[in-house]
Every structure is written in structure tokens, then in C-alpha cells.
Scaffold this motif. Structure first.
Motif, PDB file in Angstrom:
ATOM      1  N   LEU A  31      28.405  -2.615   3.047  1.00 32.67           N
ATOM      2  CA  LEU A  31      28.460  -1.173   2.502  1.00 32.67           C
ATOM      3  C   LEU A  31      28.421  -1.298   0.919  1.00 32.67           C
ATOM      4  CD1 LEU A  31      30.941   0.827   4.514  1.00 32.67           C
ATOM      5  CD2 LEU A  31      28.513   1.210   4.519  1.00 32.67           C
ATOM      6  N   ILE A  32      28.989  -2.317   0.338  1.00 31.13           N
ATOM      7  CA  ILE A  32      29.115  -2.528  -1.009  1.00 31.13           C
ATOM      8  C   ILE A  32      27.781  -2.788  -1.712  1.00 31.13           C
ATOM      9  CG2 ILE A  32      30.037  -3.663  -3.022  1.00 31.13           C
ATOM     10  CD1 ILE A  32      32.450  -4.165  -1.349  1.00 31.13           C
ATOM     11  N   PRO A  33      26.865  -3.713  -1.206  1.00 33.38           N
ATOM     12  CA  PRO A  33      25.487  -3.839  -1.693  1.00 33.38           C
ATOM     13  C   PRO A  33      24.540  -2.716  -1.713  1.00 33.38           C
ATOM     14  CG  PRO A  33      26.030  -5.357   0.000  1.00 33.38           C
ATOM     15  CD  PRO A  33      27.181  -4.788  -0.504  1.00 33.38           C
ATOM     16  N   LEU A  34      24.813  -2.139  -0.375  1.00 37.22           N
ATOM     17  CA  LEU A  34      23.899  -0.956  -0.036  1.00 37.22           C
ATOM     18  C   LEU A  34      24.162   0.352  -1.055  1.00 37.22           C
ATOM     19  CD1 LEU A  34      23.928  -0.909   3.851  1.00 37.22           C
ATOM     20  CD2 LEU A  34      22.099  -1.764   2.315  1.00 37.22           C
ATOM     21  N   LYS A  35      25.421   0.265  -1.481  1.00 36.89           N
ATOM     22  CA  LYS A  35      25.749   1.391  -2.577  1.00 36.89           C
ATOM     23  C   LYS A  35      25.410   0.972  -3.868  1.00 36.89           C
ATOM     24  CE  LYS A  35      29.504   4.092  -4.161  1.00 36.89           C
ATOM     25  NZ  LYS A  35      31.209   4.490  -4.194  1.00 36.89           N
ATOM     26  N   ARG A  36      25.359  -0.279  -4.178  1.00 37.35           N
ATOM     27  CA  ARG A  36      24.858  -0.540  -5.787  1.00 37.35           C
ATOM     28  C   ARG A  36      23.718  -1.207  -5.953  1.00 37.35           C
ATOM     29  NH1 ARG A  36      30.461  -3.088  -8.491  1.00 37.35           N
ATOM     30  NH2 ARG A  36      31.788  -1.580  -7.953  1.00 37.35           N
ATOM     31  N   LEU A  37      23.065  -1.735  -5.060  1.00 33.19           N
ATOM     32  CA  LEU A  37      21.466  -2.134  -5.290  1.00 33.19           C
ATOM     33  C   LEU A  37      20.745  -0.815  -5.167  1.00 33.19           C
ATOM     34  CD1 LEU A  37      21.349  -5.159  -2.988  1.00 33.19           C
ATOM     35  CD2 LEU A  37      21.686  -5.260  -5.640  1.00 33.19           C
ATOM     36  N   ARG A  38      19.596  -0.685  -5.885  1.00 32.40           N
ATOM     37  CA  ARG A  38      18.656   0.173  -5.925  1.00 32.40           C
ATOM     38  C   ARG A  38      17.182  -0.299  -5.726  1.00 32.40           C
ATOM     39  NH1 ARG A  38      16.382   0.839 -11.229  1.00 32.40           N
ATOM     40  NH2 ARG A  38      17.060  -0.494 -12.647  1.00 32.40           N
ATOM     41  N   ASP A  39      16.361   0.542  -5.115  1.00 32.44           N
ATOM     42  CA  ASP A  39      14.958   0.094  -4.724  1.00 32.44           C
ATOM     43  C   ASP A  39      14.288   0.283  -6.277  1.00 32.44           C
ATOM     44  OD1 ASP A  39      15.260  -0.621  -1.934  1.00 32.44           O
ATOM     45  OD2 ASP A  39      15.130   1.389  -1.564  1.00 32.44           O
ATOM     46  N   ARG A  40      13.213  -0.411  -6.338  1.00 32.53           N
ATOM     47  CA  ARG A  40      12.289  -0.397  -7.274  1.00 32.53           C
ATOM     48  C   ARG A  40      10.897  -0.083  -6.818  1.00 32.53           C
ATOM     49  NH1 ARG A  40      16.559  -3.213  -8.623  1.00 32.53           N
ATOM     50  NH2 ARG A  40      17.463  -3.365 -10.794  1.00 32.53           N
ATOM     51  N   ARG A  41      10.166   0.650  -7.392  1.00 34.15           N
ATOM     52  CA  ARG A  41       8.681   0.837  -7.071  1.00 34.15           C
ATOM     53  C   ARG A  41       7.823  -0.384  -8.051  1.00 34.15           C
ATOM     54  NH1 ARG A  41       7.019   3.098  -2.521  1.00 34.15           N
ATOM     55  NH2 ARG A  41       5.022   3.791  -3.517  1.00 34.15           N
ATOM     56  N   THR A  42       6.929  -1.223  -7.432  1.00 30.99           N
ATOM     57  CA  THR A  42       6.303  -2.030  -8.275  1.00 30.99           C
ATOM     58  C   THR A  42       4.777  -1.963  -7.961  1.00 30.99           C
ATOM     59  OG1 THR A  42       6.160  -3.835  -6.373  1.00 30.99           O
ATOM     60  CG2 THR A  42       8.088  -3.629  -7.768  1.00 30.99           C
ATOM     61  N   ALA A  43       3.950  -2.515  -8.591  1.00 26.38           N
ATOM     62  CA  ALA A  43       2.421  -2.412  -8.712  1.00 26.38           C
ATOM     63  C   ALA A  43       2.089  -2.906  -7.128  1.00 26.38           C
ATOM     64  CB  ALA A  43       1.602  -3.359  -9.421  1.00 26.38           C
ATOM     65  N   ALA A  44       2.770  -3.843  -6.546  1.00 26.88           N
ATOM     66  CA  ALA A  44       2.694  -4.161  -5.017  1.00 26.88           C
ATOM     67  C   ALA A  44       2.939  -3.119  -4.321  1.00 26.88           C
ATOM     68  CB  ALA A  44       3.090  -5.571  -4.938  1.00 26.88           C
ATOM     69  N   SER A  45       3.667  -2.138  -4.541  1.00 30.16           N
ATOM     70  CA  SER A  45       4.213  -0.980  -3.688  1.00 30.16           C
ATOM     71  C   SER A  45       3.253  -0.195  -3.541  1.00 30.16           C
ATOM     72  CB  SER A  45       5.467  -0.308  -4.254  1.00 30.16           C
ATOM     73  OG  SER A  45       6.430  -1.175  -4.564  1.00 30.16           O
ATOM     74  N   ALA A  46       2.015  -0.077  -4.220  1.00 27.68           N
ATOM     75  CA  ALA A  46       0.939   0.822  -3.560  1.00 27.68           C
ATOM     76  C   ALA A  46       0.439   0.513  -2.424  1.00 27.68           C
ATOM     77  CB  ALA A  46      -0.146   0.893  -4.635  1.00 27.68           C
ATOM     78  N   GLY A  47      -0.191   1.464  -1.472  1.00 32.80           N
ATOM     79  CA  GLY A  47      -1.071   1.342  -0.393  1.00 32.80           C
ATOM     80  C   GLY A  47       0.052   1.495   0.894  1.00 32.80           C
ATOM     81  N   PRO A  48      -0.638   1.287   1.963  1.00 33.59           N
ATOM     82  CA  PRO A  48       0.104   1.855   3.023  1.00 33.59           C
ATOM     83  C   PRO A  48       1.363   0.865   3.569  1.00 33.59           C
ATOM     84  CG  PRO A  48      -2.071   0.716   3.685  1.00 33.59           C
ATOM     85  CD  PRO A  48      -2.051   0.986   2.130  1.00 33.59           C
TER      86      PRO A  48
END
Length: 450
Positions: A218-235
């Protein structure tokens, strides 16, 4: 923009980065107890006993109608989990990079693994198939979660901090393993005082690792955050294997990264084999008791905390590559000393365990941080799936050499010293990798000390 505003922004960014790093450490704290208490200490002997209880008069069980010697069932289940991991890890890595949503995938893998581990409480009687299934699910889930977890490292730590951050993560993991193993050993050795049978005590120890894994995730899931990157584009990645093929093609354009992976594959195979076979060596060749072997495992866990932190500090002075090379020399000397250990002398076995503990955490932590510099931006999860596959996908070579050497010579001393080859070859291959050029070729800034 004023200087004060810039400084305030930089300070706020640094504080947020440290907060994420502290959360990241806690996933090592959460999942490492599975590797220590479940895989290293309790599950192998217990699942083997359950399989033997279910065996026929000839000592065979018959999963899916296939005759399997009961004493081999645990090893086959581990092998099956490795195969499943190799299938799933690249798809998870590709999905994480293509969608930018690592955290939900990390949560799914972690809680699937924690749930399977907690379910081991119901492993009793002749339920060897249940035990094998839960082991396969837990092991594969751990492998997938580690791909996602490791891929955060380049995003939460700038180049100059990665050795220290990676080392602290490993130290957290070994510290957690030590804490839970002490509690488990108290319950196991004094189970009568707690009013439970030895079998029930083992099942509680197994299940407690799953509860610990799930709770502290639960601790890392609360503190880490997602980041959009160039590779995130697309399906999002219904095409995991297509993406894996693209990753392999891309890695061919990073030959120095591949060279490091080859060196890591070889010396880490030696490390994993020493960990898995040291207890066999201690019991079969040196005639040591089970309590001595478990105490040695605990000693390794405790000293690995200091070893990981200490080698992280050495890397700041000498660079990660030189420090890893030094650790491989230490591994070689430790195995050579192990060849000469006298039988029936637990003190000298503890000395050997201390040597392993001091280099174990650091060599693994610094390998992870060094590889993070060789990963092109936006492809962290994909490349770390290859890193994890090189770890798990080839981890049969060391045990195979160990087993063949024993079969040919009849000596566990010859078998243990044969593993020196992995550290010598790994040393030579790593020494030939020009890491500064490898970092530049990956498009990353070169740290002052690497």
C-alpha cells in the motif's frame, strides 16, 4: 522568474522525489519476505513433504497424469513458474511503457502474488497440486512486479543518486526479510508453546509472508506516480509480443547494453545458485543441522543490509562498475574458501555466510542501478523486463553445472567450487564493457562517477 522562485521549485521537486523514493523502497520491504521465508526456508521442504504424503507406493505423484517423483515436484513447480514469468514479463513491460500506467499493473501483480502466498495456509494433507499452483502464481507475480518496480528507478532518481537509491531498496528488502524470518523462527521452534502443530506453524509462516507483502505494498502504491512518456502514445498493449520483438530489435542497436546484460546473466546465475545450493552443501557435505542452516540464512539477511549500503557508498567513490568487479572477486574468494570448510564446524560455515551476506546485496543493487543508466528514456519497463528475464530465464545453468559436477565427481566440494566459473567469466565480460560510452549510446547523461 525570480531566483527565489526557481529555488523554491527545485526544493519542492527534490522533496517530492525523496517522497517517491521512500515509497519505492517499501516495495522491496514488502515483497522480499516472500523470497526469504517462503522460497529460501519453508516452502521447499514443506511442499516436498506434502507431495510425498500424496505419493503412490513407488514414491510418485501424478499431476495431469504425468508420473513425477515426489522429491522433484518442488523443483519442477519452480521451473514452471520461470516459464510463465518469461511469457508474461515482456507483455507487462510493454503494457507499462505503452500506457504509462505502471502503478495499476504493479498493484495487480503484487496482490495476485500476495493472495497466492496467503493461500498457502490451506496447503496441508495431500494438496500438493494446490501448493504447486500457488507457487507458480506467486513466483510469476513476483517476477512481473519486479519488472515494473525496477523500471521506476530511472524516473525517481537522477543519475548521480541511483546507486544509493538502488542500494537502499535492497537494504530495505533484506531488513524486512530478517525481521519476518526472526518472527517465523520463533513460531516454528516454539510451536508447542503457542499451541499449534509444526505443520500449522509452517502454514502460518507461509501465509504471513503474503499478508506482509500485501499490507506494505500500500505504501509504494500511495507514493509512486505514473508518468506519460513518448512511448505511451498509441494503443495499450494488446500487442505485448509484437512490442517485445520491437524491443529486441531496438536492443540490437544498443550492443553495449546487451554486453552488460550478458555479463550480468552469467555472474548473477552464479549468485542465485550459491543462494539456492548453499544449504544443500551445508547439510550434505558439512553435516550441519537444520537450525544451523536457518541461522546462517538469517545471518546472510542481516549482513546483506550493511553490505548493500556499504557497497553503495563505495560506488560513490570508485564507481558502480569497479565496485561490482570487486564484489565478483570477493564472491570467487568466498567460494574458494568454502571448498576447504571442515565438516561439522558451524562456526566456519557462519563465516562463509557472513562473506556471502556482505557482497550479496551490493552486487545485486549496483547491477540494477548500473543497468538503469543503459536504458533509453521511455523504455524502462521493456528493458527491465529483459533484465529480469536474463535473471530468471537462464537461472537453470548454475544448478545444472552444480548437479552435473556432483554427478560426475560425487563431491559437493567440487560442485560448489565449480561455480567460480560464473564469477570469473562474468568479471571478464563486465570488465570489457565501456560503461560511459554505453550510457551515452543510450542517450542518457553520463554521471561523474560510474
Amino acid at each position: 522568474m525570480s531566483t527565489d522562485t526557481v529555488r523554491a521549485g527545485a526544493a519542492e521537486e527534490a522533496a517530492e522525489r525523496r517522497r517517491e523514493q521512500r515509497g519505492w523502497y517499501f516495495y522491496d520491504w514488502a515483497c522480499s519476505v516472500y523470497s526469504t521465508s517462503v522460497l529460501t526456508v519453508f516452502l521447499g521442504p514443506y511442499l516436498t513433504a506434502v507431495a510425498k504424503h500424496a505419493a503412490d507406493a513407488d514414491g510418485f505423484v501424478h499431476p495431469l497424469g504425468i508420473p513425477v517423483r515426489a522429491g522433484s515436484f518442488f523443483a519442477y513447480a519452480v521451473s514452471a513458474s520461470v516459464i510463465l514469468s518469461i511469457v508474461v514479463m515482456p507483455m507487462a513491460g510493454a503494457a507499462a511503457d505503452r500506457t504509462g500506467r505502471k502503478k495499476p499493473l504493479l498493484a495487480a501483480a503484487a496482490y495476485l502474488g500476495a493472495g497466492a502466498t496467503t493461500g498457502m495456509f490451506f496447503l496441508d494433507g495431500d494438496r500438493y497440486l494446490l501448493g504447486g499452483l500457488l507457487l507458480i502464481v506467486a513466483n510469476a507475480s513476483l517476477a512481473v512486479s519486479m519488472v515494473l518496480y525496477n523500471s521506476y528507478l530511472p524516473q525517481i532518481a537522477p543519475p548521480e543518486e541511483r546507486d544509493a537509491v538502488s542500494s537502499r531498496g535492497w537494504a530495505f528488502g533484506y531488513a524486512a526479510g530478517s525481521v519476518v524470518l526472526v518472527a517465523n523462527l520463533v513460531l516454528f521452534t516454539a510451536h508447542d508453546s503457542f499451541g499449534v502443530s509444526e505443520s500449522t506453524a509452517v502454514r502460518i509462516c507461509l501465509a504471513s509472508a503474503g499478508v506482509w507483502w500485501g499490507a506494505f505494498t500500500l505504501i509504494p502504491l500511495k507514493r509512486l506516480r505514473d508518468r506519460r512518456t513518448a512511448a505511451s502514445a498509441g494503443p495499450a498493449s494488446a500487442h505485448g509480443w509484437r512490442q517485445l520483438a520491437a524491443t529486441v530489435r531496438d536492443m540490437r542497436r544498443q550492443p553495449l547494453t546487451l554486453s552488460f546484460l550478458l555479463a550480468y546473466l552469467i555472474y548473477n546465475d552464479g549468485i542465485q545458485t550459491v543462494i539456492s545450493q548453499a544449504s544443500v552443501y551445508g547439510s550434505e557435505e558439512l553435516g550441519l543441522s537444520q537450525s544451523t542452516l536457518i541461522t546462517a540464512v538469517l545471518l546472510v539477511q542481516v549482513l546483506a543490509v550493511g553490505g548493500a549500503l556499504g557497497m553503495g557508498r563505495l560506488a560513490r567513490t570508485y564507481g558502480a562498475k569497479r565496485t561490482i568487479l570487486g564484489s565478483l572477486v570477493a564472491w570467487t574468494l568466498t567460494l574458494a574458501a568454502g571448498y576447504f570448510l571442515p565438516a561439522g564446524a558451524p562456526v566456519w560455515f557462519f563465516v562463509l555466510a557472513a562473506g556471502i551476506g556482505l557482497v550479496l546485496g551490493g552486487s545485486q543493487a549496483l547491477s540494477r542501478s548500473l543497468f538503469s543508466h543503459l536504458v533509453p528514456s521511455g523504455k524502462e519497463a521493456e528493458y527491465f523486463s529483459a533484465y529480469e528475464m536474463s535473471d530468471r530465464g537462464m537461472s537453470w545453468l548454475g544448478p545444472l553445472l552444480f548437479g552435473l559436477t556432483y554427478q560426475l565427481t560425487g563431491s559437493y566440494r567440487d560442485a560448489i567450487v565449480s561455480l567460480v566459473a560464473f564469477f570469473v567469466i562474468g568479471f571478464v565480460l563486465l570488465a570489457r564493457v565501456p560503461v560511459r560510452r554505453a550510457v551515452r549510446d543510450a542517450g542518457n547523461p553520463v554521471p561523474e562517477m560510474i
